[in-house]
Design a protein around this motif. Structure first.
Motif, mmCIF file in Angstrom:
data_model
loop_
_atom_site.group_PDB
_atom_site.id
_atom_site.type_symbol
_atom_site.label_atom_id
_atom_site.label_comp_id
_atom_site.label_asym_id
_atom_site.label_seq_id
_atom_site.Cartn_x
_atom_site.Cartn_y
_atom_site.Cartn_z
ATOM 1 N N GLN A 11 -2.959 17.479 5.422
ATOM 2 C CA GLN A 11 -1.994 18.214 6.238
ATOM 3 C C GLN A 11 -2.715 18.659 7.511
ATOM 4 N N LEU A 44 -1.896 10.257 5.111
ATOM 5 C CA LEU A 44 -1.815 11.005 6.361
ATOM 6 C C LEU A 44 -0.365 11.367 6.663
ATOM 7 N N PRO A 45 -0.137 12.309 7.584
ATOM 8 C CA PRO A 45 1.233 12.738 7.894
ATOM 9 C C PRO A 45 1.973 11.781 8.819
ATOM 10 N N GLU A 46 3.291 11.936 8.859
ATOM 11 C CA GLU A 46 4.094 11.274 9.884
ATOM 12 C C GLU A 46 3.612 11.731 11.260
ATOM 13 N N PHE A 48 0.859 11.358 12.886
ATOM 14 C CA PHE A 48 -0.403 12.080 12.778
ATOM 15 C C PHE A 48 -1.275 11.915 14.015
ATOM 16 N N GLY A 87 0.120 7.571 7.356
ATOM 17 C CA GLY A 87 1.159 8.434 7.903
ATOM 18 C C GLY A 87 2.165 7.605 8.668
ATOM 19 N N CYS A 101 4.783 3.202 9.350
ATOM 20 C CA CYS A 101 3.695 3.568 8.435
ATOM 21 C C CYS A 101 2.930 2.309 8.060
ATOM 22 N N PRO A 184 5.337 10.015 4.160
ATOM 23 C CA PRO A 184 4.797 10.839 5.239
ATOM 24 C C PRO A 184 5.972 11.476 5.983
ATOM 25 N N CYS A 214 3.545 14.058 2.752
ATOM 26 C CA CYS A 214 2.446 14.602 3.539
ATOM 27 C C CYS A 214 2.970 14.970 4.926
ATOM 28 N N SER A 230 3.035 20.037 2.224
ATOM 29 C CA SER A 230 2.784 18.734 1.604
ATOM 30 C C SER A 230 2.766 18.905 0.090
#
Length: 284
Positions: A11, A44-46, A48, A87, A101, A184, A214, A230
């Motif tokens: 996060q 990993l996050p969207e 990121f 992400g 992604c 993500p 995430c 997350s």
């Protein structure tokens, strides 16, 4: 231990510099792997690598898989011999932009590319906690294919944020043999308290799978404020692990035996009345 997977959710904060965001993500994954040698998957996050927003998408778009962010993720996965669910980034292909992604194997190879299927549009009125408008479709092109990757022995379905609102996609993944769904997600703060946990638990209980999300870390000064939190939800639809709002890294073990335990004890897929459903659809 053969049916278990150790994953990390990052996060991360997201700043205005792509190179710095990517460097931070790479450094944290290396640190987590060093501290947890059993780590097999980093998520990993969207968005990121760059700020999330309609005005930012064209500026920060990159080709996939040949752009600098993808090259860094490929190198990271190969260096640490782990899977990386990258992400999402804004992908440029010709004159089209996608929210994409990428999934990288322990040899550094690209094994999945999911273009967000359901683009995020909202117009939340102030009395519902909003006064917020957003329209990805004004800038981005939707993807058109589900994405399933194999991570170890498991099939994993990939979605991005708004994709998790649509039970049909999760059901397709369940029918394709998935035991885990990964989304993500830069979920907006205005809807987070109402729907973030609810959606993940709903997808988990509907399809008897693990659901993993995430998010970026929350930044109340950004133009678009992500919710954070997350989360790992197990097939019983219980929250197994949850982050807070800020920068936080979760390392969690997933026991996939639980998927079969739940499906055996509550055999809803054997009990589905597809004959009734088909008949009802034909009468509409």
């Amino acid at each position: 231990m053969a049916n278990r997977l150790t994953l990390a959710l990052l996060q991360l904060p997201v700043g205005p510099e792509v190179a710095e965001n990517v460097r931070r993500a790479v450094d944290v994954v290396r640190q987590l792997k060093a501290a947890n040698p059993q780590l097999e998957l980093a998520v990993l996050p969207e968005s990121f690598n760059a700020p999330y927003g309609q005005e930012h998408f064209p500026k920060f778009a990159e080709p996939v898989p040949d752009g600098p962010t993808c090259r860094a993720l490929s190198q990271l996965a190969g260096e640490l011999a782990i899977y990386v669910i990258g992400g999402s980034i804004v992908e440029r292909e010709g004159d089209k932009l996608y929210n994409t992604c990428t999934v990288w194997a322990p040899n550094g190879g690209l094994v999945g590319r999911h273009r967000k299927i359901h683009l995020f549009t909202m117009d939340i009125e102030p009395e519902n906690g909003g006064g917020v408008q957003f329209d990805e479709a004004a800038v981005l092109t939707p993807g058109s294919e589900p994405t399933v990757v194999r991570i170890g022995k498991q099939k994993v379905g990939i979605g991005i944020c708004h994709d998790k609102r649509f039970e049909e996609l999760a059901r397709i993944y369940r029918n394709m043999g998935c035991s885990m769904l990964v989304y993500p997600s830069a979920f907006c703060i205005c809807q987070g308290p109402m729907h973030w946990e609810l959606l993940q638990r709903a997808r988990a209980t509907d399809n008897q799978v693990f659901v993993v999300t995430c998010s970026p870390a929350r930044n109340n000064m950004s133009g678009y404020v992500a919710y954070g939190h997350s989360m790992v939800v197990n097939p019983w639809a219980q929250v197994q692990r949850e982050a807070g709002e800020g920068c936080e890294f979760i390392v969690e073990e997933i026991d996939f035996d639980m998927v079969e335990q739940v499906r055996r004890q509550i055999p809803i897929f054997e009990q589905r009345r597809t004959d009734v459903y088909a008949s009802a659809r034909s009468e509409l």
